[in-house]
Scaffold this active site. Structure first.
Site, PDB file in Angstrom:
ATOM      1  N   ASN A 246       0.808  -1.221   0.000  1.00  0.00           N
ATOM      2  CA  ASN A 246       0.000   0.000   0.000  1.00  0.00           C
ATOM      3  C   ASN A 246       0.840   1.269   0.000  1.00  0.00           C
ATOM      4  OD1 ASN A 246      -2.527   1.572   0.451  1.00  0.00           O
ATOM      5  ND2 ASN A 246      -1.524   2.041   2.399  1.00  0.00           N
TER       6      ASN A 246
ATOM      7  N   ASP B 246       1.474   6.885  -0.513  1.00  0.00           N
ATOM      8  CA  ASP B 246       0.475   5.889  -0.921  1.00  0.00           C
ATOM      9  C   ASP B 246       0.621   5.547  -2.407  1.00  0.00           C
ATOM     10  OD1 ASP B 246      -1.953   4.522   0.283  1.00  0.00           O
ATOM     11  OD2 ASP B 246      -2.784   5.282  -1.595  1.00  0.00           O
TER      12      ASP B 246
ATOM     13  N   ASP C  28      -0.215  -6.555   4.857  1.00  0.00           N
ATOM     14  CA  ASP C  28      -0.612  -5.379   5.638  1.00  0.00           C
ATOM     15  C   ASP C  28      -1.611  -4.508   4.858  1.00  0.00           C
ATOM     16  OD1 ASP C  28      -0.084  -3.715   8.008  1.00  0.00           O
ATOM     17  OD2 ASP C  28       0.735  -2.279   6.562  1.00  0.00           O
TER      18      ASP C  28
ATOM     19  N   HIS D 103      -6.783  -0.882   2.223  1.00  0.00           N
ATOM     20  CA  HIS D 103      -6.420   0.430   1.679  1.00  0.00           C
ATOM     21  C   HIS D 103      -5.868   0.349   0.265  1.00  0.00           C
ATOM     22  CE1 HIS D 103      -7.395   1.913   5.582  1.00  0.00           C
ATOM     23  NE2 HIS D 103      -6.569   1.039   6.127  1.00  0.00           N
TER      24      HIS D 103
ATOM     25  N   GLU E 118      -4.568  -8.422   6.263  1.00  0.00           N
ATOM     26  CA  GLU E 118      -5.102  -7.606   7.360  1.00  0.00           C
ATOM     27  C   GLU E 118      -6.154  -6.663   6.787  1.00  0.00           C
ATOM     28  OE1 GLU E 118      -3.870  -3.873  10.236  1.00  0.00           O
ATOM     29  OE2 GLU E 118      -3.217  -4.068   8.177  1.00  0.00           O
TER      30      GLU E 118
HETATM   31 CA   LIG Z   1      -3.715   3.049  -0.716  1.00  0.00          CA
END
Ligand SMILES: [Ca+2]
Ligand SMILES: [Ca+2]
Ligand SMILES: [Ca+2]
Ligand SMILES: [Ca+2]
Length: 595
Positions: A174, A263, A294, A298, A328
């Protein structure tokens, strides 16, 4: 807890009470338990008992690496420092050499797989704290020098494999470490803050709609930081969203920065391919047995649909046939969690919903039907994938607490029910029993086996197993021991260590506890009996197994006559003995073999 009551609890669960600590000599003779299991290359994910550990907080096997990169190592200068044993947000010196030294300790407890927090090279310092946890990766090709070298990681894996123990890496796609800054927030040089962040605003997220209207941040990389990341493509600002900080909802949850962490633009094919290549290389070089992924929530689902099958297929070409991944997804809703095992094609996820339901039952004293309601949604996880194994709820990953939300023992300690230490001990043991014997694969959070408690989540739940110098850890009252975290805590006589070893033994002894189809047999609208069956049908190779597992979440004994099936059952194990065979003791569990 005084020693007499510790002995009585040990005796009640059928364990010998040893009155003297193990000497160094006897520690060397710890029983190698994983050696009795099927070879790790052939073992299924559901065969494992996991131990989740932050290497920095475990054991310091090499003090020469405590500062990270060497002083004369110009290339890795940003990965040097951040070492302060008295600060809970700094490196404490634990490393891969230390983990290797303590493999016998884990083996003896019945651990068959170890999940490490990320071990790749981090930016040592960011916003006043350090990358001791590993989640701020700069270099995806080498091991963080605080933890050791690539060669030391290989040695650790070799030694674990020699004991028939698997090793799982914690991976991130991510984000990277925080290198990119925005002129609008951090000024022309990117070195400070030019907006008022006193109210926690950080860099407000710019939505897609705002981008379409021409509003945007001007990303920059501060002078000297242009080539910090590896592989080199990660230094290109165009592979990031650059839309400011996430506020955790809507599109910001996928496109926003996780508190400044850069990001990645995971919708771009170049980023998908780049990340697949990074982790293919990791598989080739280190041959891990699987990944914990992880911040899955997102990243866009389309990314996972490509990433997950690509890596599992690749691992097979490297001879790792049972390579496994679990994600996760920080959510307590099976409806959302299951999207990632079905639609996103990740084989499994950490079962936050299980943790939540168990907390309601054992901390909040809600009725045991909160567990029945959870398991009633297990069918959401059922699917048949073309490229990877079918998924189902038996593959979910169970845990009682973790490094972000804090330990189960902390949830008990801060409960308005004001539990006594004895009650905290019993409830903690029962929570771990539920984690082992409900459908799903158990994960012991390091330190739980030594009665660690903590003051909350995140840094407050990441105590040292080696003697700690953190005052806010050392003032904790640990469960079932007179020690504090200022002591060395590798006590193989600790009640929890011994209990988890017993649970692991039962888990390995009865295949239905690992593979049996689970059915809820009994639940009620108040604390008390919760019963499940775990059934394995007979096949040409085995004769099948049908177990009944009964938990009592109440503080008084419960009658078992509510369980009609139990009448024909044979008692295999119970955690607390009673004189009456038709009764189950308070805060205890029992396992019966059914016909
Ligand atoms: Ca992201
Ligand atoms: Ca060290
Ligand atoms: Ca950033
Ligand atoms: Ca404390």
């Amino acid at each position: 807890m005084n020693f007499i009551s510790k002995c009585s609890v040990l005796a009640a669960i059928g364990l010998a009470c040893v009155t003297s600590p193990l000497s160094q000599a006897s520690e060397a003779k710890l029983t190698a338990k994983a050696a009795t299991l099927a070879p790790y290359q052939q073992r299924d994910f559901q065969d494992e008992v996991f131990y989740f550990v932050l290497p920095d907080r475990f054991y310091n096997g090499d003090t020469s690496n405590d500062l990270g990169a060497a002083a004369n190592d110009k290339k890795r200068a940003v990965s040097r420092g951040g070492f302060d044993k008295s600060h809970k947000g700094m490196y404490h010196g634990g490393d891969l050499a230390g983990l290797t030294d303590k493999l016998a300790y884990l083996d003896n407890m019945g651990v068959s797989a170890i999940w490490l927090t990320p071990v790749l090279r981090n930016r040592a310092m960011q916003a006043g704290t350090s990358g001791y946890h590993g989640y701020w990766i700069l270099d995806f090709t080498e091991i963080d020098p605080h933890l050791g070298s690539n060669a030391e990681l290989k040695n650790f894996i070799d030694q674990a494999h020699k004991r028939n123990i698997k090793v799982f890496f914690d991976i991130i796609t991510n984000h990277t470490a925080d290198v990119i800054k925005y002129k609008e927030c951090h000024g022309e040089d990117g070195l400070g803050w030019i907006v008022d962040v006193s109210e926690g605003n950080d860099c407000p997220f710019i939505s897609m709609a705002q981008l379409a209207q021409g509003k945007h941040y001007s990303p920059l990389i501060p002078k000297g930081d242009e080539a910090l990341k590896s592989p080199a493509w990660l230094n290109d600002m165009d592979v990031y969203h650059n839309q400011g900080d996430s506020f955790w909802r809507g599109e910001s949850a996928v496109r926003g920065d996780f508190a400044g962490l850069d990001d990645l633009y995971t919708q771009k094919a170049s980023v998908v391919n780049g990340m697949v290549d990074i982790y293919k290389d990791i598989i080739d070089e280190f041959k891990p047995d699987g990944f914990r992924i992880d911040t899955v929530k997102h990243v866009n689902i389309e990314f996972w649909q490509q990433f997950s099958p690509a890596l599992i297929t690749h691992a097979k070409t490297q001879g790792i046939d049972n390579f496994f991944m679990f994600g996760e997804v920080y959510s307590f809703e099976p409806e959302l969690l299951s999207r990632f095992t079905t639609e996103a094609k990740i084989p499994s996820v950490l079962d936050f919903a299980f943790q939540g339901a168990m907390t309601k039952a054992l901390v909040e004293q809600q009725g045991t039907d909160v567990l029945a309601q959870l398991f009633a949604k297990d069918h959401f996880y059922q699917t048949e994938h073309k490229f990877i194994r079918n998924t189902n709820a038996n593959q979910l990953v169970n845990f009682t607490g973790n490094h972000d939300m804090g330990r189960f023992a902390y949830a008990l300690k801060q409960s308005p029910h004001h539990y006594s230490e004895e009650a905290q001990i019993q409830r903690n043991l029962l929570a771990h029993a539920m984690m082992f014997f409900s459908r799903g694969v158990p994960v012991i959070y390091y330190g739980d086996e030594q009665g660690f408690v903590g003051d909350g989540g995140d840094q407050a739940s990441r105590q040292d197993m080696m003697p700690s110098f953190v005052a806010s850890y050392n003032d904790d009252d640990l469960l079932a021991t007179s020690k504090s975290t200022a002591d060395d805590n590798f006590d193989t006589n600790h009640l929890f260590y011994q209990s988890f070893a017993k649970f692991a033994q039962l888990y390995q002894q009865y295949p239905a506890l690992r593979f049996g189809e689970q059915t809820v047999v009994y639940s009620q609208d108040k604390a008390g009996v919760f019963a499940i069956s775990r059934q394995m049908k007979a096949t040409s190779e085995s004769k099948g197994q049908n177990l009944l597992i009964v938990f009592n979440t109440a503080i008084n004994a419960q009658q078992l006559n509510v369980l009609t099936a139990k009448a024909e059952g044979t008692l295999l194990y119970r955690s607390v003995n009673t004189d009456n065979a038709d009764e189950i003791a308070p805060l205890s569990f029992a396992i019966y073999q059914l016909k």
